[in-house]
Design an enzyme around this catalytic site. Structure first.
Site, PDB file in Angstrom:
ATOM      1  N   HIS A 190      14.005 167.076 -77.267  1.00 34.05           N
ATOM      2  CA  HIS A 190      12.616 166.612 -77.151  1.00 34.05           C
ATOM      3  C   HIS A 190      12.000 166.276 -78.501  1.00 34.05           C
ATOM      4  O   HIS A 190      10.789 166.433 -78.678  1.00 34.05           O
ATOM      5  CB  HIS A 190      11.740 167.677 -76.486  1.00 34.05           C
ATOM      6  CG  HIS A 190      12.010 167.906 -75.033  1.00 34.05           C
ATOM      7  ND1 HIS A 190      13.102 168.582 -74.580  1.00 34.05           N
ATOM      8  CD2 HIS A 190      11.313 167.552 -73.917  1.00 34.05           C
ATOM      9  CE1 HIS A 190      13.076 168.641 -73.259  1.00 34.05           C
ATOM     10  NE2 HIS A 190      12.001 168.029 -72.830  1.00 34.05           N
ATOM     11  N   GLU A 236      14.092 157.933 -64.153  1.00 37.64           N
ATOM     12  CA  GLU A 236      13.765 156.934 -65.170  1.00 37.64           C
ATOM     13  C   GLU A 236      14.470 155.608 -64.937  1.00 37.64           C
ATOM     14  O   GLU A 236      13.926 154.538 -65.225  1.00 37.64           O
ATOM     15  CB  GLU A 236      14.075 157.464 -66.570  1.00 37.64           C
ATOM     16  CG  GLU A 236      13.082 158.500 -67.085  1.00 37.64           C
ATOM     17  CD  GLU A 236      13.412 159.934 -66.673  1.00 37.64           C
ATOM     18  OE1 GLU A 236      14.395 160.126 -65.927  1.00 37.64           O
ATOM     19  OE2 GLU A 236      12.678 160.849 -67.088  1.00 37.64           O
TER      20      GLU A 236
HETATM   21  C1  TPP Z   1      15.378 163.218 -68.023  1.00 37.24           C
HETATM   22  C2  TPP Z   1      14.105 163.965 -68.177  1.00 37.24           C
HETATM   23  N1  TPP Z   1      12.965 163.419 -67.694  1.00 37.24           N
HETATM   24  C3  TPP Z   1      11.790 164.063 -67.835  1.00 37.24           C
HETATM   25  C4  TPP Z   1      11.720 165.282 -68.461  1.00 37.24           C
HETATM   26  C5  TPP Z   1      10.370 165.982 -68.668  1.00 37.24           C
HETATM   27  N2  TPP Z   1      10.217 167.142 -67.791  1.00 37.24           N
HETATM   28  C6  TPP Z   1      10.563 168.379 -68.191  1.00 37.24           C
HETATM   29  S1  TPP Z   1      10.407 169.528 -66.975  1.00 37.24           S
HETATM   30  C7  TPP Z   1       9.844 168.346 -65.880  1.00 37.24           C
HETATM   31  C8  TPP Z   1       9.566 168.727 -64.459  1.00 37.24           C
HETATM   32  C9  TPP Z   1      10.779 169.322 -63.813  1.00 37.24           C
HETATM   33  O1  TPP Z   1      10.572 169.595 -62.491  1.00 37.24           O
HETATM   34  P1  TPP Z   1      11.679 170.345 -61.638  1.00 37.24           P
HETATM   35  O2  TPP Z   1      12.993 169.685 -61.833  1.00 37.24           O
HETATM   36  O3  TPP Z   1      11.181 170.449 -60.251  1.00 37.24           O
HETATM   37  O4  TPP Z   1      11.810 171.776 -62.326  1.00 37.24           O
HETATM   38  P2  TPP Z   1      10.650 172.859 -62.478  1.00 37.24           P
HETATM   39  O5  TPP Z   1       9.928 172.574 -63.750  1.00 37.24           O
HETATM   40  O6  TPP Z   1       9.783 172.761 -61.288  1.00 37.24           O
HETATM   41  O7  TPP Z   1      11.363 174.155 -62.560  1.00 37.24           O
HETATM   42  C10 TPP Z   1       9.787 167.095 -66.488  1.00 37.24           C
HETATM   43  C11 TPP Z   1       9.346 165.861 -65.834  1.00 37.24           C
HETATM   44  C12 TPP Z   1      12.939 165.811 -68.959  1.00 37.24           C
HETATM   45  N3  TPP Z   1      12.971 166.983 -69.609  1.00 37.24           N
HETATM   46  N4  TPP Z   1      14.102 165.145 -68.783  1.00 37.24           N
END
Ligand code: TPP
Ligand code: TPP
Ligand code: MG
Ligand code: MG
Lengths: 319, 337, 337, 319
Positions: free
Chosen positions: B142, B73
């Site tokens: 959230h 971000e």
């Molecule tokens: C700081 C932040 N940005 C965005 C999100 C929204 N978000 C939740 S899970 C996710 C994807 C996460 O991907 P990854 O780190 O690869 O973990 P995975 O879900 O694949 O286990 C996003 C963008 C968040 N929770 N926190």
């Protein structure tokens, strides 16, 4: 690399101007002509070698220790000094000060007091340039201390995945305030921080302006040819304190003297030019005087300029 | 018959119109397209944004106007600020308002301060869209309402529309305005419908709206609580209580005159604000009235915020946490009694 | 004769006392020692903190209790929060309050929410010390007052002492308290002297102080403005205006009773707050009175904040920006007239 | 590496438990027994190999996709399920939910909804452990998407300079929501992100729980012996959507099937154990049933448990 005598001369003049600009600042601060402390780049003048491969409309984002870089980019010492004095004739009408000098007309997009934040802002103009096919590059300058800020890494990854014409210039002057790089950074090969994102990353010797220039020329070329970002890690050293008035004590006098004697970028470049037959001792003294005169004039200009009207406090928050 | 569309569709229309009328408008955010980078065009537009607001955009505007971003971000909002300095009008999405914690310097020290700090030498026509609000059972990371934090910072315009009509017009104005604007979109409103004109229209920045006229009490309600306040006002008509519902729409600049005039008429004030109570927009509006409209007050001034706690997960607890029509009704009655 | 020491010395004493009485207290921050990592002990203690507050600490406590950190505010504050979960009582320094922008998630989503979100299964006895305030001619990135942002967030205790005595006692209480506490230290007060006992003492969390009694108007002043308010109050005695100066000391929890009682007595309220005006502690305190003490008010309620702008650099502009005794005097008179 | 039959069996049981836990969640969400969407780790069960080298009093910090890891650390499925249901009998009295399960008594220090923030929090307990010579390690789990957050890099550098017993476990399941790692990360060798800080960094195959276990065992050993942090990058894959109810479409069915058929960590481990003579088909089916029974009981427990009192909304903000 072939550089004309004029170009080499210009480089020397800009180095001398950088040093001439920062040298009288101690006195000006102690006399309270300058209302606050400032950060000098004395000893780091080799780093301005990164400016010469740039065009006027290329963008630079700088930090708290940036007078030399800004002067090399073409900014007027008068308006810079006036800004540092807090005068209305300054680039930012006295609202910014030494840490926030900006002059978009020279591509100087703003100095930032939040360490390293330039590394994310910088991707904006390079993104724009890429989108609009302007063929401009954007450069972010930050210290080795600032390279421990997380968003620096975000900025590098983003530049890499979008193949942006961004150049990251990490000025490793070995200290962040009173903290040595050996303590704060887990490995001393800071180029690894770019390589982690597949970014071509180079260590260069900041005491040799031509080495800096040459490598910068190459990475700027790459950026213009859509080959994406690069990281330059410049090994350099600041002779003065972190800021005017700081207590020192975190490094030995011997270390400082050693750098002054063996790694001074101006002395080394002078010797090189004399060796080439492009410069004489007399000519050098003349150039030094010329630089000093420019700065004396700038100080006079700043000193005689009016302060802004108090009512300026309330303007320019919004367009 | 007037056309009705959802709040979410209104956002999409506002975005699309500004993109069509100004090629310098680009949009950036996490998963706005989905399926990028696999070298397989059939995967594109898989998500169209985490809430499907930008579904279909990639087809119309191509990957040169809509950008999926890494989960960085700082990097993509920072780049948007940087690009706004020199001519782009980036509209950047912060998926949840709660995430401003990880990239707050963009809001605290960068976009908001540059113009001033540089003596007018820059401007930052960036629009930050974010979603907010509790009620989705998503827990403390959230669900929060963080518009008070941004409203506190000089240099931002802040808008939190409550209807599809306001949303579309304000979003268009926000994107075309030369200042940084923060748009707070309430997730619980996304599927709410309302009458919205098809074409291009702007709503005046800083102009609030009387959503329902009344004469006994002024209820200033924000974002997700405006509809509740209107419903309560309708209900209370039967009890001979006449409630004026004011929606400031813009939290910065605030339509001070509208609020003061209403309080002058009704003599009573309730501010309904889903943010946590302390140093909130509710306290800000109450202070406006306390400073400039104290003489108008006949009985009471009151704020109704969510409690001074994080947002709990369990439905039972979150329901207790949330602002409801019942709470608004009680608050109105407690002011008037 | 009573012993006088500076605000800065009071901080150092508070820190040292808690470190001596509890080995789980450790301190972390940028340049707190200086000269570390060079393998040369004669360089240690070079700075003793950016404002020399911790000068000499390394000699008494060793490098196992005081930690210089890289410029990674997320990392070292985050680590402190993590360590606080399991028994340490870290006192961590954020050099300037302005820098909270780069590490705000620590404050917004982590320390403040963990206990609640985990159903009481954790506690976070961390103390964050930061400096704040304009007047040092440092420009928009090193001068702001950001305590309203933290006060807004449920889960934090927030303190902004105005005297060396309050500072020492509050800091000791803060460090020993099991909740996250944010300590705002005003840079312009650092060299101000005051009477301070030598030993160990705590001041009650959430308890404000009547700094000067009066009967015509309540002036609630915060941090750097308290001394100004006292001076103005003394001056106005000659004009037969009797000013009561309330220093809440703690912004969270707020000593509501003290403020309400004072307003009940005086019937008038001015809140002086160096933060930007909107959604500020000033609006928070005014709302308290508007909700619970409106009947006490005889003439006016007013806030006096710094303007709704970033902090300008030029001395002329910064002087215009700052709160002064003159401005306080004028504000008092405008309330009373 | 010599592992007893019991240990291997335990691993298999924990993998089955992880899958049994996450499998019924779709239905429970659609029936609104679970009030919100959740993130499943089906397909990533090999990653729990990182838990077995840990002691009960070692610390783990997890993210939104962590049920399997928490179960392996010893948490009670009943209290986990109750938490996800929002019931008062949950680990966090229903205040946290799936994304925030914490149980300090098992060293489960809290799941975090702010992606990657665990990478800075994690250094706290390892700092404490080092200071107090407790010989405990702390582990942070985060996705490849989260690894693009800047503070992850701050956390790694800090752990490195202070030689903390921190293990960073990067679960690269190739997607962050609808965004592929090929797009979001500039190089696919994510181990470079640790090497940038001189941290020993390894790529391991998450479909092979023993490979995961073995490497984790080694880096945990190093951490306990004061050799500092390590980074493990686990290549893995999630079969289900990012969260229950997501629209999909950003990857092909073929890709998913391919992973299921060739890289399923449970199937591979089963085959391995059968080959060793430690397992039979019948025994496997029995173990599967056993896991299902445990989860059925957990669901029953959660379902029958009371919701918290509304008054709980106002408690536990402060000590
Ligand atoms: C700081 C932040 N940005 C965005 C999100 C929204 N978000 C939740 S899970 C996710 C994807 C996460 O991907 P990854 O780190 O690869 O973990 P995975 O879900 O694949 O286990 C996003 C963008 C968040 N929770 N926190
Ligand atoms: C986010 C942030 N943290 C801390 C500071 C305070 N600070 C200003 S300069 C400085 C040292 C910077 O070191 P480095 O990046 O190496 O640059 P140098 O001063 O050596 O040129 C520090 C800690 C700051 N301005 N911003
Ligand atoms: Mg440095
Ligand atoms: Mg992933």
């Amino acid at each position: 690399m072939k550089l004309s005598k004029e170009k080499l001369s210009d480089m020397l003049e800009k180095m001398l101007l950088a040093r001439a600009f920062d040298t009288p600042l101690d006195d000006l601060v102690f006399e309270s002509k300058i209302p606050a402390t400032v950060h000098q780049c004395i000893g780091q003048e080799g780093n301005i070698g990164t400016i010469f491969p740039l065009n006027k409309d290329d963008y630079i984002f700088t930090g708290h220790r940036s007078h030399g870089l800004l002067l090399a980019k073409g900014l007027d010492p008068k308006k810079m000094m006036a800004e540092i004095f807090g005068k209305s004739t300054g680039y930012n009408k006295g609202k910014g000060g030494s840490m926030h000098i900006t002059a978009p007309e020279y591509g100087a997009m703003g100095s930032n007091g939040i360490l390293g934040y330039v590394t994310v802002l910088v991707n904006g103009p390079s993104f724009y340039s890429k989108l609009k096919k302007l063929n401009r590059v954007s450069v972010a300058y930050f210290g080795e201390g600032a390279s421990n800020q997380g968003f620096v890494h975000e900025g590098m990854n983003l530049a890499a995945i979008w193949k942006l014409p961004t150049i990251f210039v990490l000025e490793n002057n070995h200290y962040a305030e009173a903290t040595a790089v050996e303590y704060a950074c887990s490995t001393q090969d800071l180029a690894l921080r770019g390589k982690a994102y597949g970014i071509p990353s180079y260590n260069v010797d900041g005491s040799d302006i031509l080495e800096v220039y040459t490598k910068m020329q190459e990475v700027v070329e790459n950026a213009r040819n859509n080959k994406g970002p690069s990281l330059l890690v410049i090994d350099c050293y600041r002779y003065k304190g972190h800021q005017i008035g700081e207590p020192g004590g975190y490094r030995t006098e011997e270390e400082i003297q050693n750098y002054r004697n063996t790694k001074d970028p101006i002395m080394k470049f002078k010797k090189y030019l004399i060796g080439l037959g492009y410069l004489t001792e007399d000519k050098y003294i003349e150039l030094e005087k010329k630089a000093k005169k420019i700065i004396d004039d700038a100080i006079k200009f700043a000193d005689e300029s009016p302060y802004p009207e108090p009512s300026e406090t309330y303007t320019e928050v919004y367009v | 018959m007037k056309r009705e569309i959802t709040y979410k569709e209104a956002i999409a229309e506002g975005l699309a119109i500004t993109m069509r009328t100004d090629e310098n408008v680009v949009i950036l955010g996490e998963d706005l397209v989905g399926g990028v980078g696999k070298g397989d065009d059939s995967l594109l537009d898989a998500w169209g944004g985490p809430f499907t607001v930008t579904k279909g955009f990639v087809k119309e505007f191509g990957l040169e106007r809509i950008f999926d971003t890494p989960i960085s971000e700082n990097a993509f909002i920072g780049a948007s600020i940087g690009a706004s300095m020199i001519g782009l009008r980036p509209v950047v999405e912060l998926m949840y308002g709660d995430f401003m914690g990880v990239c707050f310097d963009n809001f605290l020290n960068q976009a908001a301060k540059q113009r001033y700090m540089f003596g007018g030498a820059q401007k930052n026509p960036i629009t930050v869209r974010t979603t907010y609000g509790c009620g989705w059972r998503e827990g403390a990371h959230h669900s929060h309402v963080n518009y008070s934090l941004i409203t506190h910072i000089p240099g931002w315009y802040v808008v939190a529309p409550s209807t599809p009509y306001d949303m579309k017009g304000c979003l268009i104005s926000a994107i075309r305005n030369d200042n940084p604007v923060f748009v707070f979109e309430h997730r619980l409103l996304y599927d709410k419908k309302g009458v919205v004109p098809e074409g291009d229209y702007e709503l005046e920045i800083g102009k609030g709206d009387i959503k329902k006229e009344g004469k006994d009490i002024t209820v200033v309600a924000i974002g997700g609580t405006v509809n509740m306040a209107i419903n309560v006002a309708s209900k209370l008509e039967n009890e001979n209580i006449s409630v004026e519902v004011i929606d400031p729409i813009w939290l910065a600049p605030l339509d001070e005159e509208l609020i003061l005039k209403s309080v002058e008429k009704t003599g009573n004030l309730l501010v309904v604000d889903e943010d946590n109570p302390r140093c909130s927009v509710a306290t800000d509006i109450i202070t406006l009235v306390a400073e400039k409209g104290l003489d108008y007050i006949v009985s009471k001034i009151k704020r109704l915020n969510c409690p001074n706690t994080p947002v709990p997960f369990s439905p039972v607890l979150e329901d207790e946490y949330m602002i409801t029509e019942k709470k608004i009704e009680e608050a109105i009655k407690s002011v008037l009694k």
